[in-house]
Design a protein around this motif. Sequence first.
Motif, PDB file in Angstrom:
ATOM      1  N   ALA A  90       0.832  -1.204   0.000  1.00 51.05           N
ATOM      2  CA  ALA A  90       0.000   0.000   0.000  1.00 51.05           C
ATOM      3  C   ALA A  90       0.869   1.257   0.000  1.00 51.05           C
ATOM      4  O   ALA A  90       0.563   2.244  -0.695  1.00 51.05           O
ATOM      5  N   LEU A  91       1.950   1.224   0.766  1.00 51.06           N
ATOM      6  CA  LEU A  91       2.860   2.370   0.803  1.00 51.06           C
ATOM      7  C   LEU A  91       3.508   2.599  -0.557  1.00 51.06           C
ATOM      8  O   LEU A  91       3.631   3.744  -1.014  1.00 51.06           O
ATOM      9  N   PHE A  92       3.926   1.517  -1.219  1.00 52.50           N
ATOM     10  CA  PHE A  92       4.556   1.670  -2.529  1.00 52.50           C
ATOM     11  C   PHE A  92       3.592   2.292  -3.538  1.00 52.50           C
ATOM     12  O   PHE A  92       3.975   3.175  -4.307  1.00 52.50           O
ATOM     13  N   VAL A  93       2.351   1.839  -3.550  1.00 56.47           N
ATOM     14  CA  VAL A  93       1.359   2.412  -4.469  1.00 56.47           C
ATOM     15  C   VAL A  93       1.180   3.898  -4.182  1.00 56.47           C
ATOM     16  O   VAL A  93       1.138   4.725  -5.106  1.00 56.47           O
ATOM     17  N   ALA A  94       1.098   4.253  -2.894  1.00 60.17           N
ATOM     18  CA  ALA A  94       0.941   5.656  -2.529  1.00 60.17           C
ATOM     19  C   ALA A  94       2.145   6.491  -2.960  1.00 60.17           C
ATOM     20  O   ALA A  94       2.005   7.601  -3.482  1.00 60.17           O
ATOM     21  N   LEU A  95       3.342   5.957  -2.748  1.00 64.21           N
ATOM     22  CA  LEU A  95       4.558   6.677  -3.150  1.00 64.21           C
ATOM     23  C   LEU A  95       4.634   6.825  -4.664  1.00 64.21           C
ATOM     24  O   LEU A  95       5.019   7.892  -5.173  1.00 64.21           O
ATOM     25  N   ALA A  96       4.259   5.777  -5.382  1.00 61.69           N
ATOM     26  CA  ALA A  96       4.294   5.837  -6.850  1.00 61.69           C
ATOM     27  C   ALA A  96       3.333   6.888  -7.380  1.00 61.69           C
ATOM     28  O   ALA A  96       3.672   7.664  -8.286  1.00 61.69           O
ATOM     29  N   VAL A  97       2.142   6.928  -6.811  1.00 59.19           N
ATOM     30  CA  VAL A  97       1.155   7.929  -7.234  1.00 59.19           C
ATOM     31  C   VAL A  97       1.642   9.331  -6.898  1.00 59.19           C
ATOM     32  O   VAL A  97       1.494  10.267  -7.695  1.00 59.19           O
TER      33      VAL A  97
END
Length: 204
Positions: free
Chosen positions: A122-129
Amino acid sequence: MAPRTPFLHPREYFDQHGFDLRPAAVVAGVAALSLALVLIGFGVLLSNKLAAAGGADAASTIWPLVGASIVGLVLAMAVGWVLIAGVLHVFARAIIGHDGRFTETFATVGWGTAPTALTGLALFVALAVAVDGATVSSPALFLEQFQATLQQTSAVRTAISFAVAGWQTYLYAHGLAVAFDDDSEAPWLAGGVIAYGSWLLTLF
């Protein structure tokens, strides 16, 4: 047929397989690796973004920071495993009142690190966005937009981490029930207090 992991049927797993530390250590290592991959993935996205905007020098400074963060992460995971297991074991002995070995609690907590891979994803998706949506025209503007986008995803990430704490409670409770030979509500209380207490600490 005996379950091969305790993720879905922890009581049956611990009853039949016991508390071997080796698979628990492998799981904890994989959990740490998954979080390290989040940092590496973030580093790739950010450095590519900066390089594409002509900031090759700035992009090259990212990797020493990523490397230091990974080292810190691995150390934090190792220390956290010992501390959480220690606190959980002491608390369980206080409220359950039966003998249980620390190595059994230690193995249970090791298995409990696996759900943290979901918070890492979830953190990676948030950082990517956040990286994708931020402009690199100026450092100040990039940071402002990055933080704003990251803040917009905080509710979802908090909900996922809350669910992860629930899954950890499930693992802890059944592991303690077997380790301490107790079928009362006490193992659930011990597991819930420690899992959600740890979750609350991540919010600050």
